[in-house]
Design a protein around this motif. Structure first.
Motif, PDB file in Angstrom:
ATOM      1  N   ALA A 176     136.155 -61.636   6.356  1.00  0.00           N
ATOM      2  CA  ALA A 176     137.019 -60.877   7.303  1.00  0.00           C
ATOM      3  C   ALA A 176     136.561 -60.796   8.840  1.00  0.00           C
ATOM      4  O   ALA A 176     137.356 -61.180   9.235  1.00  0.00           O
ATOM      5  CB  ALA A 176     136.438 -59.813   6.299  1.00  0.00           C
ATOM      6  N   ALA A 177     135.117 -60.449   9.059  1.00  0.00           N
ATOM      7  CA  ALA A 177     135.259 -60.971  10.286  1.00  0.00           C
ATOM      8  C   ALA A 177     135.446 -62.451  10.917  1.00  0.00           C
ATOM      9  O   ALA A 177     136.026 -62.202  12.002  1.00  0.00           O
ATOM     10  CB  ALA A 177     133.576 -60.996   9.989  1.00  0.00           C
ATOM     11  N   GLY A 178     135.754 -63.656   9.994  1.00  0.00           N
ATOM     12  CA  GLY A 178     135.510 -64.972  10.299  1.00  0.00           C
ATOM     13  C   GLY A 178     137.304 -65.018  10.696  1.00  0.00           C
ATOM     14  O   GLY A 178     137.651 -65.248  11.741  1.00  0.00           O
ATOM     15  N   THR A 179     138.166 -64.003  10.469  1.00  0.00           N
ATOM     16  CA  THR A 179     139.270 -64.232  10.235  1.00  0.00           C
ATOM     17  C   THR A 179     139.648 -63.848  11.216  1.00  0.00           C
ATOM     18  O   THR A 179     140.830 -63.762  11.779  1.00  0.00           O
ATOM     19  CB  THR A 179     139.858 -63.820   9.276  1.00  0.00           C
ATOM     20  OG1 THR A 179     140.209 -62.386   9.287  1.00  0.00           O
ATOM     21  CG2 THR A 179     139.579 -63.920   7.276  1.00  0.00           C
ATOM     22  N   VAL A 180     139.448 -62.806  12.203  1.00  0.00           N
ATOM     23  CA  VAL A 180     139.603 -62.395  13.286  1.00  0.00           C
ATOM     24  C   VAL A 180     139.089 -62.578  14.447  1.00  0.00           C
ATOM     25  O   VAL A 180     138.743 -62.192  15.571  1.00  0.00           O
ATOM     26  CB  VAL A 180     140.052 -60.853  12.833  1.00  0.00           C
ATOM     27  CG1 VAL A 180     141.131 -60.449  12.390  1.00  0.00           C
ATOM     28  CG2 VAL A 180     138.506 -59.582  12.949  1.00  0.00           C
ATOM     29  N   ASP A 181     137.842 -63.871  14.225  1.00  0.00           N
ATOM     30  CA  ASP A 181     136.851 -64.266  15.360  1.00  0.00           C
ATOM     31  C   ASP A 181     136.238 -62.985  15.930  1.00  0.00           C
ATOM     32  O   ASP A 181     135.675 -63.470  16.627  1.00  0.00           O
ATOM     33  CB  ASP A 181     137.724 -64.881  15.900  1.00  0.00           C
ATOM     34  CG  ASP A 181     138.644 -65.891  15.722  1.00  0.00           C
ATOM     35  OD1 ASP A 181     137.649 -66.728  15.175  1.00  0.00           O
ATOM     36  OD2 ASP A 181     139.677 -66.156  15.896  1.00  0.00           O
ATOM     37  N   VAL A 182     135.975 -62.123  14.944  1.00  0.00           N
ATOM     38  CA  VAL A 182     134.681 -61.122  15.304  1.00  0.00           C
ATOM     39  C   VAL A 182     133.668 -61.500  14.740  1.00  0.00           C
ATOM     40  O   VAL A 182     132.951 -61.964  12.904  1.00  0.00           O
ATOM     41  CB  VAL A 182     134.962 -59.787  15.235  1.00  0.00           C
ATOM     42  CG1 VAL A 182     136.205 -59.714  15.768  1.00  0.00           C
ATOM     43  CG2 VAL A 182     135.350 -59.296  14.197  1.00  0.00           C
ATOM     44  N   SER A 183     131.938 -60.931  15.075  1.00  0.00           N
ATOM     45  CA  SER A 183     130.507 -61.349  14.496  1.00  0.00           C
ATOM     46  C   SER A 183     131.064 -60.389  13.440  1.00  0.00           C
ATOM     47  O   SER A 183     131.931 -59.159  13.196  1.00  0.00           O
ATOM     48  CB  SER A 183     129.769 -60.703  15.642  1.00  0.00           C
ATOM     49  OG  SER A 183     129.418 -59.138  15.878  1.00  0.00           O
ATOM     50  N   GLN A 184     129.765 -60.577  12.168  1.00  0.00           N
ATOM     51  CA  GLN A 184     130.129 -59.594  10.937  1.00  0.00           C
ATOM     52  C   GLN A 184     129.410 -57.884  11.793  1.00  0.00           C
ATOM     53  O   GLN A 184     129.821 -56.900  10.324  1.00  0.00           O
ATOM     54  CB  GLN A 184     129.017 -59.795   9.870  1.00  0.00           C
ATOM     55  CG  GLN A 184     129.625 -61.054   9.330  1.00  0.00           C
ATOM     56  CD  GLN A 184     128.100 -61.162   8.218  1.00  0.00           C
ATOM     57  OE1 GLN A 184     127.463 -62.236   8.691  1.00  0.00           O
ATOM     58  NE2 GLN A 184     127.463 -60.317   7.210  1.00  0.00           N
ATOM     59  N   THR A 185     128.717 -57.663  12.972  1.00  0.00           N
ATOM     60  CA  THR A 185     128.148 -56.862  12.865  1.00  0.00           C
ATOM     61  C   THR A 185     128.888 -56.356  13.665  1.00  0.00           C
ATOM     62  O   THR A 185     129.414 -54.952  13.483  1.00  0.00           O
ATOM     63  CB  THR A 185     126.580 -57.149  14.252  1.00  0.00           C
ATOM     64  OG1 THR A 185     126.069 -57.854  13.375  1.00  0.00           O
ATOM     65  CG2 THR A 185     126.442 -55.738  15.222  1.00  0.00           C
ATOM     66  N   VAL A 186     130.582 -56.643  14.742  1.00  0.00           N
ATOM     67  CA  VAL A 186     131.414 -55.987  15.285  1.00  0.00           C
ATOM     68  C   VAL A 186     132.282 -55.549  13.807  1.00  0.00           C
ATOM     69  O   VAL A 186     132.763 -53.853  14.101  1.00  0.00           O
ATOM     70  CB  VAL A 186     132.016 -56.358  16.021  1.00  0.00           C
ATOM     71  CG1 VAL A 186     133.246 -56.141  16.400  1.00  0.00           C
ATOM     72  CG2 VAL A 186     131.504 -57.765  17.204  1.00  0.00           C
ATOM     73  N   TRP A 187     132.704 -56.619  12.669  1.00  0.00           N
ATOM     74  CA  TRP A 187     133.181 -55.861  11.792  1.00  0.00           C
ATOM     75  C   TRP A 187     133.046 -54.778  11.435  1.00  0.00           C
ATOM     76  O   TRP A 187     133.391 -53.640  10.756  1.00  0.00           O
ATOM     77  CB  TRP A 187     133.768 -57.349  10.389  1.00  0.00           C
ATOM     78  CG  TRP A 187     134.769 -56.085   9.793  1.00  0.00           C
ATOM     79  CD1 TRP A 187     133.832 -55.504   8.902  1.00  0.00           C
ATOM     80  CD2 TRP A 187     135.701 -56.556   9.227  1.00  0.00           C
ATOM     81  NE1 TRP A 187     135.725 -55.486   7.673  1.00  0.00           N
ATOM     82  CE2 TRP A 187     136.233 -56.418   8.420  1.00  0.00           C
ATOM     83  CE3 TRP A 187     136.736 -57.312  10.934  1.00  0.00           C
ATOM     84  CZ2 TRP A 187     137.338 -56.479   8.047  1.00  0.00           C
ATOM     85  CZ3 TRP A 187     138.465 -57.735   9.751  1.00  0.00           C
ATOM     86  CH2 TRP A 187     138.455 -57.111   8.631  1.00  0.00           C
ATOM     87  N   SER A 188     131.430 -54.992  10.738  1.00  0.00           N
ATOM     88  CA  SER A 188     130.256 -53.188   9.795  1.00  0.00           C
ATOM     89  C   SER A 188     130.454 -52.467  10.500  1.00  0.00           C
ATOM     90  O   SER A 188     130.654 -51.318  10.394  1.00  0.00           O
ATOM     91  CB  SER A 188     129.147 -53.735   9.737  1.00  0.00           C
ATOM     92  OG  SER A 188     128.269 -52.900   9.371  1.00  0.00           O
TER      93      SER A 188
END
Length: 123
Positions: free
Chosen positions: A36-48
């Protein structure tokens, strides 16, 4: 924020925030946090952090997030409208649907909504 059950339509505490709705939609799609994070070009930490309501996604990201999660922007922002598709809850065979419809009391509305349908309740 974890999604544990589906009991209603927008009244659960998990759906009262953008983060909760992001979490529910991602888990409904069985999409990993990393993917999910990769599809919007953010880190896992940001998405979390978005899912846990530690911060909100920037406005310019909201459309991409909604597209990734296959929900409308309106649902993402408000919890109303077209949200996640719970496939296991909506896969009803036509024969099951017809049996349910046939068991219902006859209604004059049936002809309005299903004028030429074979699902019209018998009279």
């Amino acid at each position: 924020m974890r999604f544990s059950s589906i009991t209603g339509y927008g009244n659960e505490p998990e759906q009262n925030t953008i983060g909760g709705r992001i979490s529910i939609a991602r888990e409904t799609l069985e999409l990993s946090l990393n993917k999910a994070a990769g599809t919007v070009d953010v880190s896992q930490t940001v998405w979390s952090n978005w899912e846990r309501d530690r911060c909100e996604p920037p406005p310019q990201m909201l459309v991409r997030i909604a597209e990734t999660l296959q929900v409308t922007l309106y649902w993402l922002l408000t919890g109303r409208g077209v949200g996640p598709c719970w496939r296991d809850l909506i896969e009803i065979s036509p024969s099951t649907l017809e049996c349910c419809w046939q068991a219902m009391e006859p209604s004059p509305l049936a002809e309005i909504f299903f004028p030429s349908s074979r699902l019209t309740a018998p009279r």
